[in-house]
Scaffold this motif. Structure first.
Motif, PDB file in Angstrom:
ATOM      1  N   ASP A 198      -3.369   4.821   1.098  1.00 55.25           N
ATOM      2  CA  ASP A 198      -3.452   5.143  -0.318  1.00 55.25           C
ATOM      3  C   ASP A 198      -4.761   5.944  -0.480  1.00 55.25           C
ATOM      4  O   ASP A 198      -5.121   6.697   0.407  1.00 55.25           O
ATOM      5  CB  ASP A 198      -3.474   3.821  -1.104  1.00 55.25           C
ATOM      6  CG  ASP A 198      -3.190   4.012  -2.580  1.00 55.25           C
ATOM      7  OD1 ASP A 198      -2.370   4.860  -2.932  1.00 55.25           O
ATOM      8  OD2 ASP A 198      -3.802   3.296  -3.391  1.00 55.25           O
ATOM      9  N   ILE A 240      -6.081   0.499   3.365  1.00 55.12           N
ATOM     10  CA  ILE A 240      -5.583   1.120   2.137  1.00 55.12           C
ATOM     11  C   ILE A 240      -6.301   2.436   1.839  1.00 55.12           C
ATOM     12  O   ILE A 240      -5.733   3.325   1.209  1.00 55.12           O
ATOM     13  CB  ILE A 240      -5.640   0.185   0.907  1.00 55.12           C
ATOM     14  CG1 ILE A 240      -7.070  -0.095   0.454  1.00 55.12           C
ATOM     15  CG2 ILE A 240      -4.905  -1.108   1.178  1.00 55.12           C
ATOM     16  CD1 ILE A 240      -7.146  -0.907  -0.833  1.00 55.12           C
ATOM     17  N   GLY A 241      -7.528   2.575   2.323  1.00 50.51           N
ATOM     18  CA  GLY A 241      -8.238   3.838   2.127  1.00 50.51           C
ATOM     19  C   GLY A 241      -7.591   4.979   2.888  1.00 50.51           C
ATOM     20  O   GLY A 241      -7.763   6.146   2.529  1.00 50.51           O
ATOM     21  N   PHE A 258      -8.974   5.526  -1.567  1.00 45.35           N
ATOM     22  CA  PHE A 258     -10.094   4.708  -2.029  1.00 45.35           C
ATOM     23  C   PHE A 258     -10.292   4.865  -3.540  1.00 45.35           C
ATOM     24  O   PHE A 258     -10.496   3.897  -4.262  1.00 45.35           O
ATOM     25  CB  PHE A 258     -11.382   5.148  -1.327  1.00 45.35           C
ATOM     26  CG  PHE A 258     -11.555   4.617   0.062  1.00 45.35           C
ATOM     27  CD1 PHE A 258     -11.516   3.254   0.317  1.00 45.35           C
ATOM     28  CD2 PHE A 258     -11.784   5.480   1.127  1.00 45.35           C
ATOM     29  CE1 PHE A 258     -11.708   2.770   1.609  1.00 45.35           C
ATOM     30  CE2 PHE A 258     -11.974   5.002   2.416  1.00 45.35           C
ATOM     31  CZ  PHE A 258     -11.933   3.648   2.659  1.00 45.35           C
ATOM     32  N   ARG A 286      -1.809   0.756  -8.801  1.00 47.72           N
ATOM     33  CA  ARG A 286      -3.020   0.623  -7.993  1.00 47.72           C
ATOM     34  C   ARG A 286      -3.043  -0.707  -7.219  1.00 47.72           C
ATOM     35  O   ARG A 286      -2.461  -1.691  -7.655  1.00 47.72           O
ATOM     36  CB  ARG A 286      -4.250   0.711  -8.894  1.00 47.72           C
ATOM     37  CG  ARG A 286      -4.221   1.998  -9.705  1.00 47.72           C
ATOM     38  CD  ARG A 286      -5.574   2.441 -10.154  1.00 47.72           C
ATOM     39  NE  ARG A 286      -5.477   3.840 -10.579  1.00 47.72           N
ATOM     40  CZ  ARG A 286      -6.512   4.609 -10.846  1.00 47.72           C
ATOM     41  NH1 ARG A 286      -7.739   4.116 -10.745  1.00 47.72           N
ATOM     42  NH2 ARG A 286      -6.356   5.867 -11.209  1.00 47.72           N
ATOM     43  N   PHE A 338      -8.465   2.628  -5.985  1.00 47.76           N
ATOM     44  CA  PHE A 338      -8.627   1.170  -5.887  1.00 47.76           C
ATOM     45  C   PHE A 338      -8.846   0.588  -7.287  1.00 47.76           C
ATOM     46  O   PHE A 338      -9.603   1.130  -8.091  1.00 47.76           O
ATOM     47  CB  PHE A 338      -9.841   0.901  -5.010  1.00 47.76           C
ATOM     48  CG  PHE A 338     -10.107  -0.541  -4.726  1.00 47.76           C
ATOM     49  CD1 PHE A 338      -9.204  -1.305  -4.016  1.00 47.76           C
ATOM     50  CD2 PHE A 338     -11.290  -1.135  -5.141  1.00 47.76           C
ATOM     51  CE1 PHE A 338      -9.468  -2.641  -3.726  1.00 47.76           C
ATOM     52  CE2 PHE A 338     -11.570  -2.468  -4.853  1.00 47.76           C
ATOM     53  CZ  PHE A 338     -10.649  -3.220  -4.145  1.00 47.76           C
ATOM     54  N   ALA A 374      -7.998  -5.871  -5.486  1.00 45.63           N
ATOM     55  CA  ALA A 374      -8.949  -6.332  -4.465  1.00 45.63           C
ATOM     56  C   ALA A 374      -8.308  -7.370  -3.545  1.00 45.63           C
ATOM     57  O   ALA A 374      -7.367  -8.060  -3.934  1.00 45.63           O
ATOM     58  CB  ALA A 374     -10.169  -6.929  -5.154  1.00 45.63           C
ATOM     59  N   ALA A 378       0.830  -1.210   0.000  1.00 46.64           N
ATOM     60  CA  ALA A 378       0.000   0.000   0.000  1.00 46.64           C
ATOM     61  C   ALA A 378       0.860   1.253   0.000  1.00 46.64           C
ATOM     62  O   ALA A 378       0.557   2.235  -0.683  1.00 46.64           O
ATOM     63  CB  ALA A 378      -0.933   0.000   1.211  1.00 46.64           C
ATOM     64  N   MET A 410     -15.541   3.286  -7.045  1.00 49.89           N
ATOM     65  CA  MET A 410     -14.803   2.055  -6.756  1.00 49.89           C
ATOM     66  C   MET A 410     -15.508   0.815  -7.289  1.00 49.89           C
ATOM     67  O   MET A 410     -14.871  -0.172  -7.627  1.00 49.89           O
ATOM     68  CB  MET A 410     -14.608   1.922  -5.246  1.00 49.89           C
ATOM     69  CG  MET A 410     -13.711   2.996  -4.662  1.00 49.89           C
ATOM     70  SD  MET A 410     -13.756   2.972  -2.863  1.00 49.89           S
ATOM     71  CE  MET A 410     -12.713   1.542  -2.529  1.00 49.89           C
ATOM     72  N   GLN A 458      -8.671  -4.764   4.685  1.00 49.45           N
ATOM     73  CA  GLN A 458      -7.904  -4.178   3.586  1.00 49.45           C
ATOM     74  C   GLN A 458      -8.397  -2.768   3.260  1.00 49.45           C
ATOM     75  O   GLN A 458      -7.606  -1.835   3.185  1.00 49.45           O
ATOM     76  CB  GLN A 458      -8.006  -5.054   2.321  1.00 49.45           C
ATOM     77  CG  GLN A 458      -7.074  -4.550   1.208  1.00 49.45           C
ATOM     78  CD  GLN A 458      -7.565  -4.812  -0.204  1.00 49.45           C
ATOM     79  OE1 GLN A 458      -8.771  -4.906  -0.453  1.00 49.45           O
ATOM     80  NE2 GLN A 458      -6.642  -4.918  -1.139  1.00 49.45           N
ATOM     81  N   LEU A 459      -9.706  -2.632   3.102  1.00 49.05           N
ATOM     82  CA  LEU A 459     -10.249  -1.326   2.706  1.00 49.05           C
ATOM     83  C   LEU A 459      -9.987  -0.268   3.773  1.00 49.05           C
ATOM     84  O   LEU A 459      -9.603   0.858   3.456  1.00 49.05           O
ATOM     85  CB  LEU A 459     -11.745  -1.447   2.403  1.00 49.05           C
ATOM     86  CG  LEU A 459     -12.081  -2.226   1.127  1.00 49.05           C
ATOM     87  CD1 LEU A 459     -13.584  -2.497   1.046  1.00 49.05           C
ATOM     88  CD2 LEU A 459     -11.608  -1.481  -0.124  1.00 49.05           C
TER      89      LEU A 459
END
Lengths: 457, 457, 457
Positions: free
Chosen positions: B392, B388-389, B394, B367, B397, B370, B356, B446, B384-385
């Motif tokens: 990095d 990484i949100g 959202f 990028r 993604f 998933a 990430a 997304m 994960q979301l």
């Protein structure tokens, strides 16, 4: 919209969290680690424009703009501040989720009284409002710091730096408001092509010929003493993996002398020198009862195009799970066991358990630092606090630091931290894991009194 | 029972999550990576029986049955489909918590209209209901895909594969409904005992004698062009650690020639060849503006008894935290900085921060993919979301992919993803971290528009 | 205060969690791994004082006291028990968040009926109440175990240990109440300076001259048989990284003979011997259908000042992410595939995915153990269960173990586990991921019936 950054609800999930936050929100801010622009604060002039205040010096902002395809011209490049601001506004809704979105909105609201939500449509309106607000006397650096309730802070400085801006500021404040922090990374980085020049700047500054390690340490001690005289209470060290603090001095000396002739040592050679000097510097701190801070795990300047065109601290840095932390740290911590106050900052979530169990083991002088950099987010702090509070102790937390790249960060980053802390403790109260009174006591300790005591601020 | 997989509540914790999901649930599905059986879809015949549709091709199901002591005969072996189904039903309540439990129940409900809960007692009843449902015209592959609202998808194909089923399908659809994906793993795996045979199959397919690397790349480019002509927009690469993309061509050539004589290269020799060819293949993608997908971290065929008796992709694969990801990826990403669209898929939670922070650093073309395989679960996606949100963006993604091993997965896996995404964003709205409108915009991007644009689908 | 450790609410977030817990809270306790003081239980005398019962043998307590600057004199040193207790009370509010805070309060409430909250002010009052309670017949070891509802448990014993206390206890119980566990770590640790003495104690105990590996295995088998005759059902092995179970016997023999002369083998030499003997010991277990337990990842005796002054198991141990787990475990598990029941205990959160995906792959005989030691906390268990329940299967969980260092832990640790388990499953029910009935069935299996069956208890 009405929930967004709500004073009463932001990041606070239950009633206990709200009660805890109420008790700590107005505590003064003690910030033991940041990148304060001390001259700017001492000068105390109005900021030129909103871009300057919010983004010009902050690579956290730069990176998210790049991710949304904003050309470098509008980031670190030659475009006008207003053009840059409007470009930023044009992609701002797309960065929601990243803390930059929350921080900038918080800063606008809490300190400039602007509670619009940034978008392509109202970028200009906010620019105008913010520009007007920045003209006021109440928006000068020292007034903002007062509004933020900063009691004291520690900047980050190089051993060759003059501390005249600190002196100037602290004279105005009539107390040590900004403490310098001694950060000797450059003399450690013996494989850098700038090392030789740096050594020369040390020689020049201290009017000495540094041709052996004893002489080097003598000069560094002079700098260390000078920092102490200006209120320094801590050193700071940025390392990928921590050095052992133990190295053969004779070998280190040979490598030092070789490097002084311009030959770059091998990685293994450099290690001997770095391990040795790291131990010597820790010894200096131990003798003055300073806090020895280690920032562990940043792999810097990974993206060549950023480093070559813009330079360091511009957004080319990552974290890496695949680093051996324990072996060298074990040597270092045993050498200085109970003799040195140490703070371990963790960048990589994968190192956290190793560092937390080490902190648990090495007693009250070894403490875990705040969730750092890429982890300095609501979720990063929450995951850190949940874990380290159960493996180590909340009460031994070294305290929040802003690690600020711009003045307003002293406010928004501490606000986010105190809210997350209240939330983590509030959830534990909600689940019956501790009584509310114990949680409030811990929150107060962690937000203010323990770091103040530990750092001697 | 009434809460179980409830259309209105499943995986959605608060009111904002429900509002967000309402906005995205009916968006068409764009699935940039799966293992579609293209012939099956083009043939469009009714499925023979429920086992065939739900489990016969899906090693995710196989593994959980093994864990509950179901003999191999009833998994990949010679038992009748109905016997296998009943064995599965006999242990089904014991697999609750694993996503296979949710997926199969979802598939039964959403696409066959059967909302019983599978148990030893009603296994037969469900077999009968499902068997009847599968007879209908509406249960043929193309009708099911329409019900699922699949707009377009990308299968996974070998450079030697014919794409005639794709052509046949896309002719029926009167558009490119199924894009092939170029996956040249076999020519990379020079230490495999099948490599030489594979090279021969390339020679045969393209009627060429491949006796040097230039010739090899010429043939691969022919295949690459052929894929492009059939609508390919991406390649895919399964690697334990990512290759550097940089290798000495002369050395690689010697190793290639040696391997062609049947000598298996050493691990270090193989690396030179793999690093070199990986870079060449990335160059092919860059020239066509394809997306270069890297699936990182699977250690395959770890359990000998599965691999020897059943083969690959049968449930013998694991993830490993102890892999150096950063060093080679750093070389690769710098070589192709800003020249190639790249998606990094992460299998091992311990690699996630490394990947990430790399994605954050390398700008808009790099990028994160998933949550993959063993992380493609509600909790895996959520973790994960959330992470990484914040590190990095959202908005950057790369999008959900079904990675499907069976037709119905296009539906259930995307449903679970969209719900988890709505939940993560809904929680942020609930905590005041972003306004609802920003969350809805992100969720739409997304779930549909960003991946579509990025992959050029 | 009223929420703190509330019988009805503690750690249970929603209605489903409460319903699930109600179903499992009174199930008998089966504890397959602990450090029972068997003599103490068989003697069944009243405890001398509260410090003895709550802290004297428990290094979890020692570590948190050290973190709050309590001098060693009041921890492992010569102060009187009452002085130690009062010192502990003086810092107790500061350890809130760490599970020691919850455990000790739970133990006071649930088993001695004291529900005060420990503080500097009321430390003495609680000492007096607890001292009085401990005088009663109902506070003797066997009565406490009955109150805790312990059905059966497994202690940890060395191959040279006599099992006479077990025999004495089990005779009183008229069944095998305490099973011994065969833990042969000392014969593995060939680089320890105590290894030679240990070998001598084996020779003495079994009246044999052990001058080669066949003889060593013959003696170990005698011990193994003796343990079996006393109800042993499992062995246990503490390793930093797991050995491969495969080593050249001739080389191992040479190294063994060399070590017997007093020469400490190199790390690589030691590995050959360790890998070999690990496989032999697994073979012994396979032949008796025992469970082979592996505790992976503890780096022990890291803090020299603790190890040198107090010894092992006193609080000098950490976890380390940077260990290769997969390579050796892959060899070991393939060698014993489907022939040996194995439990993998994970200390380091960073190893969890590797171990969980391995467990998923290697079928029903390879199981994940409970969150261990530094992870045996509400948050540690929760994160473990959430993850392994989705990657592996809840139903295959090897079961909670107290890993107890003191008698009351059998109660509080199992209570915390059952509550966390109910909460994790309750949240899944709340989110519609499984029906309540499936969750209750799983909770019952995981808390009682599956471990009982798997361990053959």
């Amino acid at each position: 919209m009405k929930n967004f950054l709500s004073e009463r609800k932001y990041l606070l999930s239950n009633a206990s969290a709200k009660k805890i936050y109420k008790e700590i929100k107005s505590l003064p801010i003690v910030d033991p680690h940041n990148h304060a622009n001390v001259a700017e604060i001492a000068d105390n002039k109005n900021f030129s424009d909103p871009w300057q205040l919010f983004a010009a010096t902050d690579h956290y902002v730069w990176e998210v703009l790049r991710k949304r395809n904003v050309p470098e011209k509008y980031i670190s490049g030659g475009a006008m501040p207003k053009e840059k601001w409007l470009k930023m506004a044009s992609v701002f809704p797309e960065i929601a989720g990243n803390p930059v979105y929350e921080w900038i909105h918080l800063d606008l609201r809490r300190y400039l009284g602007i509670d619009d939500i940034i978008s392509p449509e109202n970028g200009l309106k906010i620019w105008d409002k913010a520009s007007a607000a920045l003209q006021k006397k109440g928006a000068r650096p020292q007034a903002l710091l007062k509004k933020i309730a900063v009691e004291t802070m520690c900047s980050t400085d190089d051993p060759v730096d003059t501390l005249k801006h600190h002196a100037r500021m602290n004279e105005q404040a009539q107390k040590i408001f900004i403490h310098p922090t001694w950060r000797p990374d450059k003399i450690m980085n013996i494989r850098s092509k700038n090392w030789k020049d740096y050594l020369y700047s040390l020689e020049k500054k201290f009017n000495a010929e540094i041709d052996n390690l004893d002489k080097l340490m003598e000069v560094l001690k002079q700098s260390h003493d000078y920092f102490a005289a200006h209120g320094c209470v801590a050193s700071d060290h940025g390392v990928q993996a921590p050095p052992t603090g133990i190295g053969n001095k004779d070998t280190a000396e040979k490598i030092f002398k070789m490097a002084k002739t311009g030959v770059i040592p091998s990685i293994d050679e450099a290690k001997v020198y770095i391990n040795w000097i790291f131990g010597e510097m820790a010894g200096l701190d131990a003798s003055k009862n300073w806090v020895f801070q280690i920032h562990i795990g940043a792999v810097r300047d990974v993206r060549d195009s950023i480093f070559n065109n813009i330079g360091p601290d511009a957004g080319g840095d990552v974290s890496d799970h695949f680093i051996d932390i324990l072996s060298p740290l074990r040597s270092f911590l045993n050498r200085f066991d109970d003799k040195l106050k140490i703070v371990l900052y963790c960048l990589e979530p994968g190192h956290q358990a190793t560092l937390a169990t080490i902190a648990r083991t090495f007693g009250s002088k070894v403490r875990l630092g705040a969730a750092w950099w890429l982890c300095d987010t609501p979720i990063g702090m929450k995951r850190q606090l949940e874990y380290i509070g159960s493996v180590d102790l909340f009460a031994n937390f070294a305290g929040m630091v802003s690690d600020s790249r711009k003045l307003l960060s002293y406010g928004s980053r501490f606000e986010v931290f105190r809210r997350v802390l209240s939330d983590v403790l509030g959830e534990m109260v909600g689940k019956g894991q501790m009584p509310l009174c114990a949680a409030i006591e811990l929150a107060e300790k962690m937000s203010y009194s323990e770091p103040k005591k530990f750092y001697n601020l």
